[in-house]
Design a protein around this motif. Structure first.
Motif, PDB file in Angstrom:
ATOM      1  N   LYS A  82     168.614 -12.411  60.877  1.00 43.68           N
ATOM      2  CA  LYS A  82     170.421 -12.582  60.261  1.00 43.68           C
ATOM      3  C   LYS A  82     170.210 -13.696  58.984  1.00 43.68           C
ATOM      4  N   PHE A  83     170.832 -12.781  58.274  1.00 41.02           N
ATOM      5  CA  PHE A  83     170.760 -13.489  56.882  1.00 41.02           C
ATOM      6  C   PHE A  83     171.903 -14.084  56.805  1.00 41.02           C
ATOM      7  N   LYS A  84     172.163 -14.931  55.132  1.00 39.00           N
ATOM      8  CA  LYS A  84     173.538 -15.145  54.559  1.00 39.00           C
ATOM      9  C   LYS A  84     174.043 -14.114  53.973  1.00 39.00           C
ATOM     10  N   ASP A  85     173.426 -12.994  53.618  1.00 43.67           N
ATOM     11  CA  ASP A  85     173.634 -12.143  52.475  1.00 43.67           C
ATOM     12  C   ASP A  85     172.375 -10.783  52.809  1.00 43.67           C
ATOM     13  N   PHE A  86     172.805 -10.154  52.060  1.00 43.63           N
ATOM     14  CA  PHE A  86     172.293  -8.906  51.748  1.00 43.63           C
ATOM     15  C   PHE A  86     170.735  -8.919  51.180  1.00 43.63           C
ATOM     16  N   SER A  87     170.678 -10.321  49.778  1.00 40.41           N
ATOM     17  CA  SER A  87     169.897 -10.121  48.952  1.00 40.41           C
ATOM     18  C   SER A  87     168.790 -10.884  49.671  1.00 40.41           C
ATOM     19  N   GLU A  88     169.143 -12.245  50.375  1.00 38.84           N
ATOM     20  CA  GLU A  88     168.462 -12.607  51.380  1.00 38.84           C
ATOM     21  C   GLU A  88     167.656 -11.698  52.291  1.00 38.84           C
ATOM     22  N   ALA A  89     168.389 -11.443  53.069  1.00 41.02           N
ATOM     23  CA  ALA A  89     167.652  -9.917  54.107  1.00 41.02           C
ATOM     24  C   ALA A  89     166.747  -8.919  53.285  1.00 41.02           C
ATOM     25  N   PHE A  90     166.707  -8.962  51.931  1.00 44.48           N
ATOM     26  CA  PHE A  90     165.954  -7.925  50.838  1.00 44.48           C
ATOM     27  C   PHE A  90     164.450  -9.164  50.754  1.00 44.48           C
ATOM     28  N   GLY A  91     165.574 -10.283  50.861  1.00 45.02           N
ATOM     29  CA  GLY A  91     164.119 -11.001  50.669  1.00 45.02           C
ATOM     30  C   GLY A  91     163.521 -11.244  51.529  1.00 45.02           C
ATOM     31  N   PHE A  92     163.824 -11.673  52.733  1.00 44.00           N
ATOM     32  CA  PHE A  92     162.735 -11.796  53.874  1.00 44.00           C
ATOM     33  C   PHE A  92     162.013  -9.787  54.175  1.00 44.00           C
ATOM     34  N   MET A  93     162.059  -8.897  53.619  1.00 38.92           N
ATOM     35  CA  MET A  93     161.845  -7.780  54.298  1.00 38.92           C
ATOM     36  C   MET A  93     160.491  -7.628  52.976  1.00 38.92           C
ATOM     37  N   SER A  94     160.972  -8.079  52.100  1.00 44.63           N
ATOM     38  CA  SER A  94     159.183  -7.632  50.753  1.00 44.63           C
ATOM     39  C   SER A  94     158.836  -8.773  51.309  1.00 44.63           C
ATOM     40  N   ARG A  95     158.830 -10.592  51.954  1.00 42.94           N
ATOM     41  CA  ARG A  95     158.056 -11.120  52.640  1.00 42.94           C
ATOM     42  C   ARG A  95     156.887 -10.767  53.057  1.00 42.94           C
ATOM     43  N   VAL A  96     157.729  -9.476  54.239  1.00 46.10           N
ATOM     44  CA  VAL A  96     157.369  -8.694  55.563  1.00 46.10           C
ATOM     45  C   VAL A  96     156.563  -8.369  55.029  1.00 46.10           C
ATOM     46  N   ALA A  97     156.765  -6.474  54.180  1.00 43.11           N
ATOM     47  CA  ALA A  97     155.768  -6.092  53.554  1.00 43.11           C
ATOM     48  C   ALA A  97     155.282  -6.488  53.219  1.00 43.11           C
ATOM     49  N   LEU A  98     154.528  -7.475  52.151  1.00 43.05           N
ATOM     50  CA  LEU A  98     153.647  -8.187  51.748  1.00 43.05           C
ATOM     51  C   LEU A  98     152.789  -8.503  53.030  1.00 43.05           C
ATOM     52  N   LEU A  99     152.768  -8.788  53.903  1.00 39.23           N
ATOM     53  CA  LEU A  99     152.086  -9.128  54.703  1.00 39.23           C
ATOM     54  C   LEU A  99     151.238  -7.807  55.587  1.00 39.23           C
ATOM     55  N   ALA A 100     152.255  -7.253  55.761  1.00 40.18           N
ATOM     56  CA  ALA A 100     152.047  -5.507  56.705  1.00 40.18           C
ATOM     57  C   ALA A 100     151.115  -4.986  56.068  1.00 40.18           C
ATOM     58  N   ASP A 101     151.614  -5.008  54.495  1.00 40.48           N
ATOM     59  CA  ASP A 101     150.308  -4.185  53.819  1.00 40.48           C
ATOM     60  C   ASP A 101     148.727  -5.167  53.604  1.00 40.48           C
ATOM     61  N   LYS A 102     148.991  -6.418  54.053  1.00 41.49           N
ATOM     62  CA  LYS A 102     147.492  -6.714  54.182  1.00 41.49           C
ATOM     63  C   LYS A 102     147.027  -6.420  55.658  1.00 41.49           C
ATOM     64  N   ALA A 103     147.771  -6.680  56.236  1.00 41.80           N
ATOM     65  CA  ALA A 103     147.141  -6.508  57.502  1.00 41.80           C
ATOM     66  C   ALA A 103     147.271  -5.108  58.071  1.00 41.80           C
TER      67      ALA A 103
END
Length: 95
Positions: free
Chosen positions: A34-55
């Motif tokens: 859970k994050f402060k707002d949508f923007s923070e949640a979406f930023g987190f998802m972007s960081r996860v996407a980069l990790l997942a793609d690399k893995a």
């Protein structure tokens, strides 16, 4: 294909993964964020996407405004593998 973890390996891995729960008969790792707002949640998802793609290991996930739900499982192995544990650890490190 990655090897499915044995029950004792799942137990050992689970003890290191704060906030992650087992689901679907121990075939999945699941966690809600859970994050402060949508923007923070979406930023987190972007960081996860980069990790997942690399893995080369991609989560099942959903987003609703400030909440992100992530489910990890290695589908071709029919359950949890070390790839899931490694990605869960990396995702947790982002918080």
């Amino acid at each position: 294909m990655a090897d499915k973890l044995k029950p004792e390996e799942i137990t050992a891995a689970r003890s290191k993964l704060t906030g992650w729960t087992l689901a679907d008969g121990d075939k999945q790792l699941k966690r809600s964020f859970k994050f402060k707002d949508f923007s923070e949640a979406f930023g987190f998802m972007s960081r996860v996407a980069l990790l997942a793609d690399k893995a080369e290991h991609h989560p099942d996930w959903s987003n609703s405004y400030n909440k992100v739900e992530i489910v990890l499982s290695t589908h071709d192995a029919g359950g949890l593998t070390q790839k899931d544990v490694d990605l869960a650890e990396k995702i947790s490190a982002l918080i």
